[in-house]
Design an enzyme around this catalytic site. Structure first.
Site, PDB file in Angstrom:
ATOM      1  N   CYS A   2       0.828  -1.201   0.000  1.00  0.00           N
ATOM      2  CA  CYS A   2       0.000   0.000   0.000  1.00  0.00           C
ATOM      3  C   CYS A   2       0.865   1.254   0.000  1.00  0.00           C
ATOM      4  O   CYS A   2       2.010   1.238   0.428  1.00  0.00           O
ATOM      5  CB  CYS A   2      -0.902   0.016   1.240  1.00  0.00           C
ATOM      6  SG  CYS A   2      -1.911  -1.454   1.432  1.00  0.00           S
ATOM      7  N   ARG A  27       2.000   1.245  -6.041  1.00  0.00           N
ATOM      8  CA  ARG A  27       2.112   0.502  -4.783  1.00  0.00           C
ATOM      9  C   ARG A  27       0.840  -0.266  -4.457  1.00  0.00           C
ATOM     10  O   ARG A  27       0.832  -1.120  -3.565  1.00  0.00           O
ATOM     11  CB  ARG A  27       2.432   1.456  -3.638  1.00  0.00           C
ATOM     12  CG  ARG A  27       3.782   2.131  -3.744  1.00  0.00           C
ATOM     13  CD  ARG A  27       4.091   2.910  -2.477  1.00  0.00           C
ATOM     14  NE  ARG A  27       4.259   2.027  -1.341  1.00  0.00           N
ATOM     15  CZ  ARG A  27       5.412   1.517  -0.935  1.00  0.00           C
ATOM     16  NH1 ARG A  27       6.518   1.804  -1.587  1.00  0.00           N
ATOM     17  NH2 ARG A  27       5.478   0.725   0.120  1.00  0.00           N
ATOM     18  N   TRP A  74      -3.317  -2.069  -1.575  1.00  0.00           N
ATOM     19  CA  TRP A  74      -3.149  -3.435  -2.074  1.00  0.00           C
ATOM     20  C   TRP A  74      -3.665  -4.331  -0.964  1.00  0.00           C
ATOM     21  O   TRP A  74      -3.104  -4.375   0.128  1.00  0.00           O
ATOM     22  CB  TRP A  74      -1.674  -3.720  -2.367  1.00  0.00           C
ATOM     23  CG  TRP A  74      -1.441  -5.026  -3.076  1.00  0.00           C
ATOM     24  CD1 TRP A  74      -1.448  -5.244  -4.420  1.00  0.00           C
ATOM     25  CD2 TRP A  74      -1.146  -6.289  -2.466  1.00  0.00           C
ATOM     26  NE1 TRP A  74      -1.184  -6.559  -4.690  1.00  0.00           N
ATOM     27  CE2 TRP A  74      -1.000  -7.221  -3.506  1.00  0.00           C
ATOM     28  CE3 TRP A  74      -1.018  -6.724  -1.143  1.00  0.00           C
ATOM     29  CZ2 TRP A  74      -0.707  -8.567  -3.275  1.00  0.00           C
ATOM     30  CZ3 TRP A  74      -0.728  -8.065  -0.909  1.00  0.00           C
ATOM     31  CH2 TRP A  74      -0.578  -8.963  -1.962  1.00  0.00           C
ATOM     32  N   ASN A 100       0.082   0.815   6.021  1.00  0.00           N
ATOM     33  CA  ASN A 100       0.702  -0.147   5.111  1.00  0.00           C
ATOM     34  C   ASN A 100       1.340  -1.224   5.979  1.00  0.00           C
ATOM     35  O   ASN A 100       2.216  -0.920   6.795  1.00  0.00           O
ATOM     36  CB  ASN A 100       1.756   0.542   4.246  1.00  0.00           C
ATOM     37  CG  ASN A 100       2.572  -0.442   3.419  1.00  0.00           C
ATOM     38  OD1 ASN A 100       2.103  -1.519   3.076  1.00  0.00           O
ATOM     39  ND2 ASN A 100       3.798  -0.063   3.084  1.00  0.00           N
ATOM     40  N   GLY A 101       0.921  -2.471   5.825  1.00  0.00           N
ATOM     41  CA  GLY A 101       1.486  -3.545   6.633  1.00  0.00           C
ATOM     42  C   GLY A 101       0.417  -4.507   7.101  1.00  0.00           C
ATOM     43  O   GLY A 101      -0.698  -4.553   6.571  1.00  0.00           O
ATOM     44  N   GLU A 483      12.556 -15.358 -16.464  1.00  0.00           N
ATOM     45  CA  GLU A 483      12.235 -13.937 -16.391  1.00  0.00           C
ATOM     46  C   GLU A 483      11.310 -13.522 -17.536  1.00  0.00           C
ATOM     47  O   GLU A 483      10.358 -12.757 -17.342  1.00  0.00           O
ATOM     48  CB  GLU A 483      13.520 -13.106 -16.405  1.00  0.00           C
ATOM     49  CG  GLU A 483      13.325 -11.609 -16.554  1.00  0.00           C
ATOM     50  CD  GLU A 483      12.523 -10.955 -15.448  1.00  0.00           C
ATOM     51  OE1 GLU A 483      12.185  -9.769 -15.606  1.00  0.00           O
ATOM     52  OE2 GLU A 483      12.222 -11.611 -14.425  1.00  0.00           O
ATOM     53  N   LYS A 487       7.529 -11.979 -17.081  1.00  0.00           N
ATOM     54  CA  LYS A 487       7.064 -10.716 -17.645  1.00  0.00           C
ATOM     55  C   LYS A 487       5.729 -10.899 -18.369  1.00  0.00           C
ATOM     56  O   LYS A 487       4.821 -10.069 -18.254  1.00  0.00           O
ATOM     57  CB  LYS A 487       8.102 -10.156 -18.626  1.00  0.00           C
ATOM     58  CG  LYS A 487       9.302  -9.558 -17.961  1.00  0.00           C
ATOM     59  CD  LYS A 487       8.946  -8.264 -17.243  1.00  0.00           C
ATOM     60  CE  LYS A 487       9.818  -8.028 -16.034  1.00  0.00           C
ATOM     61  NZ  LYS A 487       9.558  -8.850 -14.878  1.00  0.00           N
ATOM     62  N   GLU A 490       2.782 -11.855 -15.703  1.00  0.00           N
ATOM     63  CA  GLU A 490       2.380 -10.848 -14.739  1.00  0.00           C
ATOM     64  C   GLU A 490       1.739  -9.636 -15.415  1.00  0.00           C
ATOM     65  O   GLU A 490       0.902  -8.964 -14.818  1.00  0.00           O
ATOM     66  CB  GLU A 490       3.551 -10.417 -13.852  1.00  0.00           C
ATOM     67  CG  GLU A 490       4.683  -9.707 -14.527  1.00  0.00           C
ATOM     68  CD  GLU A 490       5.835  -9.409 -13.567  1.00  0.00           C
ATOM     69  OE1 GLU A 490       5.661  -9.553 -12.349  1.00  0.00           O
ATOM     70  OE2 GLU A 490       6.916  -9.024 -14.056  1.00  0.00           O
ATOM     71  N   HIS A 506      12.170 -33.745 -20.011  1.00  0.00           N
ATOM     72  CA  HIS A 506      11.834 -34.381 -18.742  1.00  0.00           C
ATOM     73  C   HIS A 506      10.437 -33.975 -18.260  1.00  0.00           C
ATOM     74  O   HIS A 506      10.134 -34.106 -17.073  1.00  0.00           O
ATOM     75  CB  HIS A 506      12.874 -34.016 -17.686  1.00  0.00           C
ATOM     76  CG  HIS A 506      14.225 -34.585 -17.978  1.00  0.00           C
ATOM     77  ND1 HIS A 506      14.620 -35.836 -17.552  1.00  0.00           N
ATOM     78  CD2 HIS A 506      15.264 -34.081 -18.693  1.00  0.00           C
ATOM     79  CE1 HIS A 506      15.847 -36.075 -17.977  1.00  0.00           C
ATOM     80  NE2 HIS A 506      16.263 -35.031 -18.668  1.00  0.00           N
ATOM     81  N   LYS A 605       4.208  -2.876  -6.529  1.00  0.00           N
ATOM     82  CA  LYS A 605       5.606  -2.698  -6.900  1.00  0.00           C
ATOM     83  C   LYS A 605       6.559  -3.225  -5.837  1.00  0.00           C
ATOM     84  O   LYS A 605       7.553  -3.870  -6.144  1.00  0.00           O
ATOM     85  CB  LYS A 605       5.877  -1.205  -7.142  1.00  0.00           C
ATOM     86  CG  LYS A 605       7.276  -0.891  -7.624  1.00  0.00           C
ATOM     87  CD  LYS A 605       7.518  -1.483  -8.994  1.00  0.00           C
ATOM     88  CE  LYS A 605       8.905  -1.206  -9.502  1.00  0.00           C
ATOM     89  NZ  LYS A 605       9.186  -1.952 -10.739  1.00  0.00           N
TER      90      LYS A 605
END
Length: 610
Positions: A2, A27, A74, A100-101, A483, A487, A490, A506, A605
């Site tokens: 947040c 955020r 968030w 935030n938390g 990676e 990208k 997400e 495999h 973020k």
């Protein structure tokens, strides 16, 4: 996670809060809200969704006042809706907070407060903070003392800001595990979760440490510990420019930040590459340089994109410095029994410098006597302060939620670190010089890749309707496969899997058919022939292949359906080039699908809570 913002000064607070919330929307964007104090009352506005909705329903003539707090959320406790949006208030409508938390003991505190007659309006853990302030104020405590008493009641992580209707020139804030920065202005002061929203108003900031709280008025600020001891002022001057947090003519922050790749690599290398002597000058490591000579083992910890940077760093350091390296996700490291001692160094990689799990990994390593090194982008961040030494990325603020330019900077730092450590040991000046010369050439080579963005955009439109992708690579480009897949999923919400090409047979090859394309990272390196063989196996099963190859590679062009070419460079540096077309591909697929590429759903973020 947040984002919180607070303002106290002489100006109308509403425009400052709204603008700052827009700057911090990366955020969290499940909901947003604000509280403005004026005429001994607090006016509240909340909205589910993005800050633009909050702005539309908060007319300036209805929200007058020079003290305010704001929040962009968030969600952790309680689903994203207007009821659970911050700010949260007490029963009297006098005290309001943004948080935030995570408050870990919120259930016990809520039960206690309900027994004492408090009525709750949300499903969040955060709301208990406002009610605790109210409860302590009933005992004759003034606003600041009631806030301090509340901090002693709660357990968990928090970045907090609070206001009272009765004190229209007082803003209080506190930190425990979640970042809080104070901005110092002229006849006005600020509080925020990070520095980005403050750049428009001030460059002088002070980062709170865990267990500190601040009392802020237009003219002054005071910082205390929870046992009420005064903390000396320790302001820093931000070196970021306002332009760096604007889009600069690009439609999205994500594209702007991808396009900044060449400049980011230049900035990361500036003053650090002593090419003529084959040396890397890393000022942040000078204090521990002699200790690094005797380090026998490195452990790299990171999360998400930074973890994949660390995985490439493992290859670099082992090959060129000759030191064993392990790479672990920070979130798992803290729950193992990691074997660390004075001969081990932990390298923590984090763009924000606030990643909760990575911070806990650092603390665990320090408890065991290991040397700790941070690779972070944000000056003054918690990881930068708590590690023994470190290296700043100098990538500038990264606003897009999916990390792009920070990844290039992290890889560049790890290449420099490999030279630094290698030259302490057996690396020759010739090899050091060669690596640094190739690093210095990378910005021009990245520009050549960016010049192909129209072709990549066309390919993105071709592939946007597929529901699944396999990304595969080997050796230095093994982590790039993961990676690249990260990208795509997400940003565009398309299912994508990363895979070591040698592992394809495999299991993953079972998924391949005409509707399951593969992105193959196949530059002309030491494993090139093996990659060609893997691509042939995909083609034999009618799978489509979009490949990343070295400029001029006719053999790859013949067997792949589509190819984007990158310039030739040292094998260890190919990831810095090969990831760029994958970033652009994910960006253009997402745009083609009509999605918000800067703010993917459910993501934030900076992950500052576990």
């Amino acid at each position: 996670m947040c984002g919180i913002i607070g303002y106290v000064g002489k100006r109308e607070a509403l425009p400052i809060i709204i603008e700052s919330l827009h700057q911090m929307e990366y955020r969290g964007y499940d909901s947003s809200g604000l509280a403005v104090v004026g005429n001994h009352e607090v006016k509240i506005s909340k909205a589910k969704g993005k800050v633009a909705l909050l702005e539309n329903q908060s007319p300036s003539d209805s929200f007058k006042g020079t003290l305010a707090i704001g929040h962009t959320r968030w969600a952790t406790h309680g689903e994203p809706n207007q009821k659970n949006a911050h700010p949260h208030g007490d029963c009297t409508g006098k005290f309001f907070i943004v948080h935030n938390g995570i408050i870990e003991n919120h259930k016990e505190l809520r039960a206690m407060l309900e027994k004492r007659g408090h009525s709750f309006k949300s499903d969040t853990d955060s709301e208990i903070v406002a009610h605790l302030i109210e409860e302590h104020s009933k005992k004759g405590k003034n606003f600041t003392d009631a806030f301090m008493k509340t901090l002693k009641d709660i357990k968990g992580t928090y970045g907090l800001a609070a206001v009272s209707a009765d004190e229209p020139e007082t803003l209080v804030s506190a930190r425990m595990g979640a970042p809080v920065v104070i901005g110092l202005g002229t006849d006005e002061n600020f509080v925020a979760s990070d520095a980005a929203p403050l750049l428009r108003y001030t460059r002088n900031v002070m980062y709170l440490n865990d267990g500190e709280f601040a009392v802020i008025t237009p003219e002054k600020h005071s910082v205390f510990t929870l046992d009420n001891r005064a903390v000396p002022t320790r302001f820093e001057k931000l070196d970021w420019d306002l332009e760096q947090v604007e889009k600069g003519g690009h439609p999205h922050f994500t594209l702007k930040e991808i396009m900044e790749g060449p400049e980011v690599v230049k900035n990361t290398l500036r003053g650090r590459a002593i090419v003529e002597n084959g040396l890397a000058k890393l000022g942040g490591l000078e204090a521990v340089a002699e200790k690094l000579r005797s380090i026998k083992r490195f452990v790299i910890v990171a999360c998400g994109t930074a973890f994949y940077a660390g995985a490439i760093g493992e290859y670099m350091i082992e090959e060129y410095a000759g030191i064993p390296v392990e790479v672990e996700t920070s979130s798992e490291f803290r729950y193992r029994k990691p074997l660390m001692d004075k001969d081990t160094a932990l390298i923590a990689i984090s763009q924000s410098g606030e990643t909760a799990d990575t911070l806990e990994a650092i603390r665990e390593a320090k408890r065991k006597g290991a040397l700790t090194i941070g690779i972070v982008n944000v000056v003054g961040s918690t990881i930068a302060r708590e590690t023994d030494a470190g290296i700043y990325n100098h990538a500038g603020p990264e606003i897009g939620v999916i990390s792009t330019k920070a990844f290039l900077s992290q890889l560049s730092v790890l290449a420099l670190l490999s030279v630094f450590l290698g030259r302490q040991r057996q690396m020759s000046a010739t090899m050091g010089k060669r690596i640094l010369e190739e690093l210095a050439d990378l910005p021009k080579k990245i520009e050549k890749i960016l010049a192909q963005r129209k072709k990549i955009e066309k390919l993105a439109k071709k592939y946007k309707s597929f529901k699944n992708f396999l990304y595969m690579g080997r050796k230095y480009n093994f982590p790039i496969a993961y990676e690249g897949a990260l990208k795509l999923k997400e940003a565009s919400y398309i299912h994508a899997e990363g895979c070591g090409a040698g592992e394809m047979k495999h299991g993953p090859i079972a998924m391949i058919d005409k509707d399951f394309p593969t992105v193959a990272i196949a530059p002309e390196d030491s494993v090139y022939e093996k990659m060609l063989s893997n691509i042939q196996e995909i083609k034999a099963r009618k799978g489509k292949v979009f490949a990343i190859g070295t400029q001029g590679d006719k053999a790859l062009e013949k067997i792949a359906d589509d190819v984007i070419f990158i310039p030739k460079t040292l094998e260890m540096l190919t990831p810095i080039l090969s990831v760029v077309p994958l970033q652009l591909f994910a960006y253009y697929v997402t745009v083609a699908k009509g999605l918000d590429v800067d703010r993917p759903r459910n993501l934030a973020k900076s992950v500052t809570v576990e």
